[in-house]
Design a protein around this motif. Sequence first.
Motif, PDB file in Angstrom:
ATOM      1  N   PHE A  18      35.395 -22.546 -21.500  1.00  0.00           N
ATOM      2  CA  PHE A  18      33.917 -23.137 -20.857  1.00  0.00           C
ATOM      3  C   PHE A  18      33.581 -22.078 -20.019  1.00  0.00           C
ATOM      4  CE2 PHE A  18      35.731 -26.064 -24.266  1.00  0.00           C
ATOM      5  CZ  PHE A  18      34.254 -26.887 -24.069  1.00  0.00           C
ATOM      6  N   VAL A  19      32.674 -22.812 -18.908  1.00  0.00           N
ATOM      7  CA  VAL A  19      31.962 -21.938 -17.721  1.00  0.00           C
ATOM      8  C   VAL A  19      30.778 -22.930 -17.210  1.00  0.00           C
ATOM      9  CG1 VAL A  19      31.697 -19.550 -19.188  1.00  0.00           C
ATOM     10  CG2 VAL A  19      29.575 -21.077 -18.987  1.00  0.00           C
ATOM     11  N   GLY A  20      31.056 -22.727 -15.962  1.00  0.00           N
ATOM     12  CA  GLY A  20      29.827 -23.891 -15.277  1.00  0.00           C
ATOM     13  C   GLY A  20      31.336 -24.976 -14.393  1.00  0.00           C
ATOM     14  N   GLU A  21      30.029 -26.106 -13.625  1.00  0.00           N
ATOM     15  CA  GLU A  21      31.014 -27.118 -13.308  1.00  0.00           C
ATOM     16  C   GLU A  21      31.147 -27.604 -14.295  1.00  0.00           C
ATOM     17  OE1 GLU A  21      30.513 -28.029  -9.453  1.00  0.00           O
ATOM     18  OE2 GLU A  21      30.352 -25.922  -8.761  1.00  0.00           O
ATOM     19  N   PHE A  59      27.330 -18.507 -27.727  1.00  0.00           N
ATOM     20  CA  PHE A  59      27.160 -19.012 -26.455  1.00  0.00           C
ATOM     21  C   PHE A  59      26.683 -20.494 -26.493  1.00  0.00           C
ATOM     22  CE2 PHE A  59      23.984 -19.643 -23.118  1.00  0.00           C
ATOM     23  CZ  PHE A  59      24.892 -20.266 -22.294  1.00  0.00           C
ATOM     24  N   SER A  60      26.499 -21.254 -26.130  1.00  0.00           N
ATOM     25  CA  SER A  60      26.040 -22.706 -26.623  1.00  0.00           C
ATOM     26  C   SER A  60      25.529 -22.643 -24.860  1.00  0.00           C
ATOM     27  CB  SER A  60      26.538 -23.756 -27.150  1.00  0.00           C
ATOM     28  OG  SER A  60      26.198 -24.791 -26.761  1.00  0.00           O
ATOM     29  N   PRO A  61      24.282 -23.977 -24.265  1.00  0.00           N
ATOM     30  CA  PRO A  61      24.993 -24.977 -22.555  1.00  0.00           C
ATOM     31  C   PRO A  61      24.640 -26.208 -23.114  1.00  0.00           C
ATOM     32  CG  PRO A  61      22.228 -24.060 -24.162  1.00  0.00           C
ATOM     33  CD  PRO A  61      22.990 -23.733 -24.851  1.00  0.00           C
ATOM     34  N   ALA A  62      24.924 -26.842 -24.878  1.00  0.00           N
ATOM     35  CA  ALA A  62      24.900 -27.498 -24.984  1.00  0.00           C
ATOM     36  C   ALA A  62      26.405 -28.397 -25.781  1.00  0.00           C
ATOM     37  CB  ALA A  62      23.633 -28.329 -25.871  1.00  0.00           C
ATOM     38  N   GLU A  83      23.087 -38.342 -26.595  1.00  0.00           N
ATOM     39  CA  GLU A  83      22.234 -37.942 -25.657  1.00  0.00           C
ATOM     40  C   GLU A  83      22.270 -37.281 -24.330  1.00  0.00           C
ATOM     41  OE1 GLU A  83      20.145 -41.720 -24.069  1.00  0.00           O
ATOM     42  OE2 GLU A  83      19.483 -42.465 -26.408  1.00  0.00           O
ATOM     43  N   TRP A  84      22.158 -36.522 -23.911  1.00  0.00           N
ATOM     44  CA  TRP A  84      22.207 -35.963 -22.547  1.00  0.00           C
ATOM     45  C   TRP A  84      22.611 -37.121 -21.437  1.00  0.00           C
ATOM     46  CZ3 TRP A  84      23.100 -30.834 -22.455  1.00  0.00           C
ATOM     47  CH2 TRP A  84      23.908 -30.155 -21.155  1.00  0.00           C
ATOM     48  N   ASP A  85      23.355 -36.824 -20.839  1.00  0.00           N
ATOM     49  CA  ASP A  85      23.761 -37.669 -19.390  1.00  0.00           C
ATOM     50  C   ASP A  85      24.617 -37.494 -18.568  1.00  0.00           C
ATOM     51  OD1 ASP A  85      23.998 -40.443 -18.060  1.00  0.00           O
ATOM     52  OD2 ASP A  85      26.478 -40.354 -18.935  1.00  0.00           O
ATOM     53  N   GLY A  86      24.325 -36.943 -16.806  1.00  0.00           N
ATOM     54  CA  GLY A  86      25.140 -36.244 -16.437  1.00  0.00           C
ATOM     55  C   GLY A  86      24.408 -34.552 -15.684  1.00  0.00           C
ATOM     56  N   ASP A  87      24.986 -34.371 -15.094  1.00  0.00           N
ATOM     57  CA  ASP A  87      24.661 -33.157 -14.536  1.00  0.00           C
ATOM     58  C   ASP A  87      24.805 -32.170 -15.340  1.00  0.00           C
ATOM     59  OD1 ASP A  87      23.539 -34.529 -12.107  1.00  0.00           O
ATOM     60  OD2 ASP A  87      25.625 -34.323 -11.109  1.00  0.00           O
ATOM     61  N   TYR A  88      24.142 -30.740 -14.873  1.00  0.00           N
ATOM     62  CA  TYR A  88      24.296 -29.492 -15.333  1.00  0.00           C
ATOM     63  C   TYR A  88      24.287 -28.463 -14.997  1.00  0.00           C
ATOM     64  CZ  TYR A  88      19.110 -29.883 -14.898  1.00  0.00           C
ATOM     65  OH  TYR A  88      18.478 -30.006 -14.689  1.00  0.00           O
ATOM     66  N   ASP A  89      24.835 -27.639 -15.059  1.00  0.00           N
ATOM     67  CA  ASP A  89      24.802 -25.960 -14.361  1.00  0.00           C
ATOM     68  C   ASP A  89      23.212 -25.528 -14.399  1.00  0.00           C
ATOM     69  OD1 ASP A  89      27.814 -26.271 -13.601  1.00  0.00           O
ATOM     70  OD2 ASP A  89      27.890 -26.126 -14.691  1.00  0.00           O
ATOM     71  N   ASP A  90      22.981 -24.043 -13.559  1.00  0.00           N
ATOM     72  CA  ASP A  90      22.223 -23.739 -14.055  1.00  0.00           C
ATOM     73  C   ASP A  90      21.850 -22.070 -14.612  1.00  0.00           C
ATOM     74  OD1 ASP A  90      22.084 -21.020 -11.779  1.00  0.00           O
ATOM     75  OD2 ASP A  90      23.181 -22.690 -11.153  1.00  0.00           O
ATOM     76  N   PRO A  91      20.435 -21.953 -15.478  1.00  0.00           N
ATOM     77  CA  PRO A  91      20.970 -20.844 -16.503  1.00  0.00           C
ATOM     78  C   PRO A  91      21.884 -19.748 -15.803  1.00  0.00           C
ATOM     79  CG  PRO A  91      18.632 -21.801 -15.997  1.00  0.00           C
ATOM     80  CD  PRO A  91      19.482 -22.147 -15.587  1.00  0.00           C
ATOM     81  N   LYS A  92      21.255 -19.357 -14.593  1.00  0.00           N
ATOM     82  CA  LYS A  92      22.187 -17.886 -13.748  1.00  0.00           C
ATOM     83  C   LYS A  92      23.228 -18.279 -14.036  1.00  0.00           C
ATOM     84  CE  LYS A  92      17.924 -16.168 -10.995  1.00  0.00           C
ATOM     85  NZ  LYS A  92      17.670 -16.152 -10.003  1.00  0.00           N
ATOM     86  N   THR A  93      23.883 -18.910 -13.977  1.00  0.00           N
ATOM     87  CA  THR A  93      25.523 -19.137 -13.387  1.00  0.00           C
ATOM     88  C   THR A  93      25.930 -19.681 -14.819  1.00  0.00           C
ATOM     89  OG1 THR A  93      25.256 -20.991 -11.931  1.00  0.00           O
ATOM     90  CG2 THR A  93      27.377 -20.906 -12.814  1.00  0.00           C
ATOM     91  N   ILE A  94      25.320 -20.026 -15.352  1.00  0.00           N
ATOM     92  CA  ILE A  94      26.468 -20.389 -16.897  1.00  0.00           C
ATOM     93  C   ILE A  94      26.074 -19.017 -17.775  1.00  0.00           C
ATOM     94  CG2 ILE A  94      26.325 -22.893 -17.180  1.00  0.00           C
ATOM     95  CD1 ILE A  94      23.659 -22.856 -18.750  1.00  0.00           C
TER      96      ILE A  94
END
Length: 304
Positions: A18-21, A59-62, A83-94
Amino acid sequence: MSLTKKQQEKLEYSGYRFVGEHGHSAAKICHWQKKSILNEGVCYKEKFYGIESHRCLQFSPAVPFCNQKCSFCWRDLSLTETEWDGDYDDPKTIIDEAIAAQTKLLCGFWGNDKADKKKLEESKKPTNAAISLAGEPTFYPEIDELIGEFNRRDFNTFLVSNGMNPKKLEELENEPTQLYISLDAPDEKIYKDVCNPQINDGWNRLNETLNFLNSYDSRTCIRTTCVKGKNMVKAEDYGKLLEKANPTYVEIKAYMCVGYSRERLTLENMPTFQEVKDFAEEICQYTGQKIINDSEISRVVLLK
């Protein structure tokens, strides 16, 4: 909703990183990437489209999000949110962290005498993003910018979608190199049985996606996962749907009895390569397409 720490640990045990916060993006080494580094074979996408397996970022962002629980999916579907619920990381970071995670996962190959050191060095700079590891990537709120960022980095991008978010796909300003849409049933009844949608209008959404697919400037591909005894029927109806979508390519591929799908299906549901070819030929009779390539080891044929 992000995955819990325990859920992440379960997936990391099976090779995810896993990557990002916020726990929604991950990378994982592909089976064929390992094979390629050992010069033991390559993914059929290298044979079909020239994508170098050792330089592909799976890779997957979801990861936790999907609105279907397909019977043939090898993933752990108990983790799926609709359903998406919550914050998310920006594309460059992930993207940055996914590349770093993959490089770290491959580090053990440097101690393997059979590993191709040139390929290993090249793998540090992937050139293709397979946005398909798990989940439905169009749930990621910044999917458009994610593809745009990959494009700016001169990546090929293969976006794999179930077509359940047609508006997101239709409104993409940054098109992927190749957009895959899954078409795993010839009619709504079989669709509900095989794809187990978690929404009421899944079949309508899929058809909405097929209706505008021809408007894409980039390459498009319809992929059908063949489940013996379930969806290898009504070739004429598949043909009508394909005629409507008019994709650049069609992949007819066998269901493989691996991972968590073994809790839902059996080896008897896995068609042989010949059965896949025969079914593809049957579909071709209704579309005017031809088989232009195949990969027996992956049990897949390419139509155009």
